[in-house]
Design an enzyme around this catalytic site. Structure first.
Site, short mmCIF file in Angstrom:
data_model
loop_
_atom_site.label_atom_id
_atom_site.label_comp_id
_atom_site.label_asym_id
_atom_site.label_seq_id
_atom_site.Cartn_x
_atom_site.Cartn_y
_atom_site.Cartn_z
N LYS A 13 -1.05 29.53 -6.16
CA LYS A 13 -1.84 28.52 -5.51
C LYS A 13 -1.70 29.46 -4.37
CE LYS A 13 2.87 26.45 -4.66
NZ LYS A 13 3.94 27.46 -5.72
N ARG A 88 6.46 18.04 -1.32
CA ARG A 88 7.06 18.21 -2.42
C ARG A 88 7.38 17.29 -3.45
NH1 ARG A 88 7.80 23.79 -3.13
NH2 ARG A 88 8.03 24.99 -1.44
N ARG A 127 7.98 40.67 -13.32
CA ARG A 127 8.35 40.76 -12.24
C ARG A 127 9.27 42.02 -12.10
NH1 ARG A 127 7.51 35.77 -8.06
NH2 ARG A 127 5.24 35.49 -8.81
N ARG A 160 14.82 41.29 -9.77
CA ARG A 160 15.42 40.31 -8.90
C ARG A 160 15.93 38.78 -9.39
NH1 ARG A 160 11.64 37.99 -4.35
NH2 ARG A 160 10.74 36.94 -6.15
N ARG A 171 13.69 26.50 -12.41
CA ARG A 171 12.93 26.25 -11.70
C ARG A 171 11.83 25.70 -11.78
NH1 ARG A 171 10.94 32.32 -8.87
NH2 ARG A 171 10.42 30.47 -7.80
#
Length: 222
Positions: A13, A88, A127, A160, A171
């Site tokens: 997004k 949110r 990633r 990470r 999450r």
């Protein structure tokens, strides 16, 4: 155009908000970016936010909303804006609506970018970041020439903690629990469109444009 763009972490997004903002000549407004900028600049709101962050606490809605209000009051937001990942929750959505109503404005549309959890996990957990220069790679989509080594500086690549699969799944669960009532809220108001976020970036952009009734040429909004 006054648009809210929602989506889970890794849905793309932010990329879409930047592209649409450039197309329509209106600002992308991301609460995380505003917060980091306020802290970096040492503003009053930034110093207040730092006190919470230093204690490992979430920055309160009230403070985030003050940052949003300040940003939307700036001249470049008069023609419109794209709220990236904000609000949110329903409480933030209602406060935002009241804030806009007081200045005679309202949102034009809310678009939720929908991406299956497994695709999100693949995107984020793949990633890799350079420990030296912070360059970003992806083991599937944008791999380095030599595994584990940065093309730019030869530094070591690592994953990470936030990008680990278990963290990503947690999450996503938190996002779904918080956002489901928000999507229901905007759905009841007749403002919500859901678009498929899987595929090429320009294809997703076309779906968003179709959802908001726009073409590649911005109409603007008063």
């Amino acid at each position: 155009m006054r648009l809210v763009l929602l989506g889970p972490p890794g849905a793309g997004k932010g990329t879409q908000a930047r592209a649409l903002g450039e197309m329509w000549k209106i600002p992308q407004v991301a609460s995380g970016d505003l917060l980091r900028a306020a802290v970096r600049e040492g503003s009053e709101l930034g110093r207040e936010a730092t006190r919470y962050m230093d204690r490992g606490q979430l920055v309160p809605d009230e403070l985030v909303l003050k940052l949003i209000a300040e940003r939307l009051a700036q001249p470049d937001a008069k023609a419109g804006f794209i709220l990236d990942g904000f609000p949110r929750n329903v409480a933030q959505a209602e406060t935002l609506a009241g804030m806009l109503d007081r200045v005679g404005l309202k949102l034009d549309k809310v678009v939720a970018v929908i991406v299956p959890d497994e695709e999100i996990v693949k995107r984020i957990s793949g990633r890799r970041t350079c420990k030296n220069c912070a360059a970003m790679y992806h083991v599937s989509f944008e791999p380095p020439k030599k595994p584990g080594v940065c093309d730019k500086c030869g530094g070591e690549l690592y994953q990470r903690e936030d990008d680990a699969e278990g963290t990503v799944r947690e999450r996503l669960k938190v996002y779904a629990d918080a956002t489901r009532p928000l999507l229901d809220h905007y759905g009841r108001l007749g403002m919500l469109s859901k678009v498929d976020g899987v595929g090429r970036t320009d294809d997703v952009e076309k779906r968003i444009l179709s959802a908001v009734g726009e073409t590649s040429s911005p109409k603007g909004s008063s």
